[in-house]
Scaffold this motif. Structure first.
Motif, PDB file in Angstrom:
ATOM      1  N   UNK A   1      -1.510 -17.131  17.355  1.00  0.00           N
ATOM      2  CA  UNK A   1      -2.432 -16.669  18.386  1.00  0.00           C
ATOM      3  C   UNK A   1      -2.800 -15.194  18.222  1.00  0.00           C
ATOM      4  N   UNK A   2      -2.232 -14.530  17.225  1.00  0.00           N
ATOM      5  CA  UNK A   2      -2.474 -13.102  17.018  1.00  0.00           C
ATOM      6  C   UNK A   2      -3.821 -12.863  16.335  1.00  0.00           C
ATOM      7  N   UNK A   3      -4.338 -11.646  16.516  1.00  0.00           N
ATOM      8  CA  UNK A   3      -5.576 -11.246  15.849  1.00  0.00           C
ATOM      9  C   UNK A   3      -5.289 -10.236  14.741  1.00  0.00           C
ATOM     10  N   UNK A   4      -4.018  -9.991  14.451  1.00  0.00           N
ATOM     11  CA  UNK A   4      -3.644  -9.108  13.352  1.00  0.00           C
ATOM     12  C   UNK A   4      -2.759  -9.886  12.388  1.00  0.00           C
ATOM     13  N   UNK A   5      -2.686  -9.405  11.149  1.00  0.00           N
ATOM     14  CA  UNK A   5      -1.996 -10.166  10.109  1.00  0.00           C
ATOM     15  C   UNK A   5      -0.685  -9.544   9.653  1.00  0.00           C
ATOM     16  N   UNK A   6      -0.401  -8.319  10.066  1.00  0.00           N
ATOM     17  CA  UNK A   6       0.829  -7.645   9.652  1.00  0.00           C
ATOM     18  C   UNK A   6       1.577  -7.144  10.889  1.00  0.00           C
ATOM     19  N   UNK A   7       2.916  -7.031  10.811  1.00  0.00           N
ATOM     20  CA  UNK A   7       3.689  -6.496  11.942  1.00  0.00           C
ATOM     21  C   UNK A   7       3.246  -5.080  12.306  1.00  0.00           C
ATOM     22  N   UNK A   8       3.084  -4.828  13.615  1.00  0.00           N
ATOM     23  CA  UNK A   8       2.667  -3.518  14.114  1.00  0.00           C
ATOM     24  C   UNK A   8       3.668  -3.071  15.182  1.00  0.00           C
ATOM     25  N   UNK A   9       4.153  -1.824  15.116  1.00  0.00           N
ATOM     26  CA  UNK A   9       5.050  -1.330  16.170  1.00  0.00           C
ATOM     27  C   UNK A   9       4.368  -1.398  17.539  1.00  0.00           C
ATOM     28  N   UNK A  10       5.111  -1.831  18.566  1.00  0.00           N
ATOM     29  CA  UNK A  10       4.526  -1.891  19.906  1.00  0.00           C
ATOM     30  C   UNK A  10       5.310  -0.998  20.861  1.00  0.00           C
ATOM     31  N   UNK A  11       5.357   0.278  20.517  1.00  0.00           N
ATOM     32  CA  UNK A  11       6.072   1.257  21.341  1.00  0.00           C
ATOM     33  C   UNK A  11       5.106   2.340  21.869  1.00  0.00           C
ATOM     34  N   UNK A  12       3.807   2.105  21.712  1.00  0.00           N
ATOM     35  CA  UNK A  12       2.835   3.099  22.170  1.00  0.00           C
ATOM     36  C   UNK A  12       2.829   3.295  23.669  1.00  0.00           C
TER      37      UNK A  12
ATOM     38  N   UNK B   1      -2.989   8.065  23.132  1.00  0.00           N
ATOM     39  CA  UNK B   1      -2.588   6.776  22.566  1.00  0.00           C
ATOM     40  C   UNK B   1      -3.644   6.245  21.604  1.00  0.00           C
ATOM     41  N   UNK B   2      -4.927   6.399  21.963  1.00  0.00           N
ATOM     42  CA  UNK B   2      -6.012   5.897  21.128  1.00  0.00           C
ATOM     43  C   UNK B   2      -6.064   6.599  19.772  1.00  0.00           C
ATOM     44  N   UNK B   3      -5.520   7.809  19.696  1.00  0.00           N
ATOM     45  CA  UNK B   3      -5.447   8.515  18.415  1.00  0.00           C
ATOM     46  C   UNK B   3      -4.709   7.652  17.385  1.00  0.00           C
ATOM     47  N   UNK B   4      -3.733   6.879  17.860  1.00  0.00           N
ATOM     48  CA  UNK B   4      -2.948   6.019  16.985  1.00  0.00           C
ATOM     49  C   UNK B   4      -3.396   4.549  17.042  1.00  0.00           C
ATOM     50  N   UNK B   5      -4.172   4.192  18.052  1.00  0.00           N
ATOM     51  CA  UNK B   5      -4.468   2.774  18.299  1.00  0.00           C
ATOM     52  C   UNK B   5      -5.892   2.365  17.963  1.00  0.00           C
ATOM     53  N   UNK B   6      -6.808   3.342  17.815  1.00  0.00           N
ATOM     54  CA  UNK B   6      -8.192   2.964  17.504  1.00  0.00           C
ATOM     55  C   UNK B   6      -8.213   2.267  16.147  1.00  0.00           C
ATOM     56  N   UNK B   7      -9.022   1.210  16.007  1.00  0.00           N
ATOM     57  CA  UNK B   7      -9.001   0.399  14.790  1.00  0.00           C
ATOM     58  C   UNK B   7      -9.197   1.232  13.508  1.00  0.00           C
TER      59      UNK B   7
ATOM     60  N   UNK C   1      -2.362   1.712  14.309  1.00  0.00           N
ATOM     61  CA  UNK C   1      -1.042   1.946  13.717  1.00  0.00           C
ATOM     62  C   UNK C   1       0.061   1.609  14.708  1.00  0.00           C
ATOM     63  N   UNK C   2      -0.315   1.400  15.980  1.00  0.00           N
ATOM     64  CA  UNK C   2       0.657   1.096  17.018  1.00  0.00           C
ATOM     65  C   UNK C   2      -0.033   0.319  18.133  1.00  0.00           C
ATOM     66  N   UNK C   3       0.707  -0.558  18.805  1.00  0.00           N
ATOM     67  CA  UNK C   3       0.251  -1.236  20.011  1.00  0.00           C
ATOM     68  C   UNK C   3       0.983  -0.636  21.206  1.00  0.00           C
ATOM     69  N   UNK C   4       0.408  -0.778  22.404  1.00  0.00           N
ATOM     70  CA  UNK C   4       1.081  -0.231  23.580  1.00  0.00           C
ATOM     71  C   UNK C   4       2.187  -1.148  24.089  1.00  0.00           C
ATOM     72  N   UNK C   5       2.089  -2.458  23.802  1.00  0.00           N
ATOM     73  CA  UNK C   5       3.092  -3.386  24.296  1.00  0.00           C
ATOM     74  C   UNK C   5       3.004  -3.547  25.807  1.00  0.00           C
ATOM     75  N   UNK C   6       3.834  -4.419  26.350  1.00  0.00           N
ATOM     76  CA  UNK C   6       3.856  -4.629  27.795  1.00  0.00           C
ATOM     77  C   UNK C   6       4.283  -3.373  28.543  1.00  0.00           C
ATOM     78  N   UNK C   7       5.086  -2.508  27.894  1.00  0.00           N
ATOM     79  CA  UNK C   7       5.541  -1.275  28.541  1.00  0.00           C
ATOM     80  C   UNK C   7       4.390  -0.334  28.848  1.00  0.00           C
TER      81      UNK C   7
END
Length: 323
Positions: free
Chosen positions: A36-47, A181-187, A190-196
């Protein structure tokens, strides 16, 4: 110092996320792709940790924002959601935390005393729904961070118009932390924000919107229009899945932004198109803020725009499926 608070929020957000990305946490707390993901590689979700830390860092320099019924629910949601990001939690436990946070906000803000039980119930459901829908919409690079940037910036401008500098800076800090956050997250992210990150942001979107309404700074329609790009997509998708008998708590790829990506737009194009939508909705809401009669024109106009966009995407999706 209050005027530098948003800058502090942005810097803390950028720097802390940079640190976390190079830390053990960044390597261990990752979003692993599935069907169900839209990305193909593991991405850190600590943003989201950096985003929330940035928000709170800026708030330190804004007198009057550290009230327990605003900060405590936010911290509870961030903590529970971080645990969910790390180890996973059952839906029932997550929803319980969402309801607890909403009850704390409504009880502490005085909304029940001011408006009565029925308004309180509607507000409770609104807070819980916004908390969840923001999480539902956090599935594409730059999307949830962009909505936070545009949405809370609009809240801040509206508060300035109402001469409430405290509420304005409170919201500008959230928007600035989202920018960091977008500095690291804009396509490409490099990072997702996650549920946190997404869960507290959804809570704050509803809580700040309700507080501004309680203070008489804006009408009840204002937060709905500002965050309408997320509200319409999430709500319409929920209704469609419910009518079809699908399990609404199950992860999927049926949101309109997800389908746009699957149709070949890509994360960057979808993010930029959504930014145009977010900015337009926010500016139109601010323009109508002191012209309550204009909402009778703007609301049907936006409804028509969303219906046209959804029908167009539905038609493209059916063509793709049939072809």
């Amino acid at each position: 110092m209050i005027h530098y608070a948003p800058l502090i929020s942005a810097l803390v957000s950028i720097l802390l996320i940079s640190f976390l990305l190079s830390s053990k946490a960044g390597k261990s707390i990752q979003d692993i792709p599935n069907e169900r993901s839209l990305h193909s590689a593991p991405i850190p979700r600590i943003g989201g940790v950096g985003l929330m830390a940035g928000t709170l860092s800026g708030w330190i320099f804004v007198p009057g924002v550290w009230v327990w019924w605003a900060v405590l629910p936010m911290l509870i949601l961030c903590g529970v959601s971080l645990h969910d990001d790390m180890r996973g939690l059952p839906v029932r436990q997550r929803l319980m935390a969402h309801f607890v946070a909403a009850v704390l906000w409504i009880a502490g803000s005085g909304l029940l005393t001011q408006y009565g039980i029925w308004v309180g119930v509607v507000a409770l459901l609104f807070v819980v729904w916004m908390t969840n829908l923001y999480n539902f919409m956090d599935g594409s690079d730059g999307l949830a961070g962009g909505m936070a940037l545009f949405g809370f910036a609009c809240y801040g401008v509206a508060a300035l118009i109402a001469h409430d500098d405290t509420l304005a800076m409170q919201n500008f800090c959230i928007a600035a932390a989202a920018l960091g956050f977008l500095y690291h997250n804009f396509p490409p992210a490099k990072v997702f924000m996650g549920d946190a990150g997404s869960i507290p942001l959804g809570f704050l979107a509803s809580a700040m919107g309700l507080w501004g309404w309680q203070q008489g700074h804006w009408a009840a329609w204002f937060p709905l229009l500002v965050f309408s790009p997320f509200i319409v997509d999430a709500s319409a998708t929920l209704v469609k899945r419910s009518l079809r008998g699908a399990k609404v708590t199950e992860a999927h790829r049926e949101h309109y932004y997800q389908r746009a990506i699957q149709l070949g737009w890509g994360h960057r194009k979808v993010a930029l198109a959504e930014y145009v939508l977010m900015a337009s909705a926010g500016v139109s809401a601010l323009w109508a803020l002191r012209r309550d009669d204009m909402v009778l024109v703007i609301a049907p106009l936006w409804l028509a725009i969303y219906i046209i966009l959804m029908r167009w995407l539905d038609a493209r999706w059916l063509t793709r499926a049939g072809g």
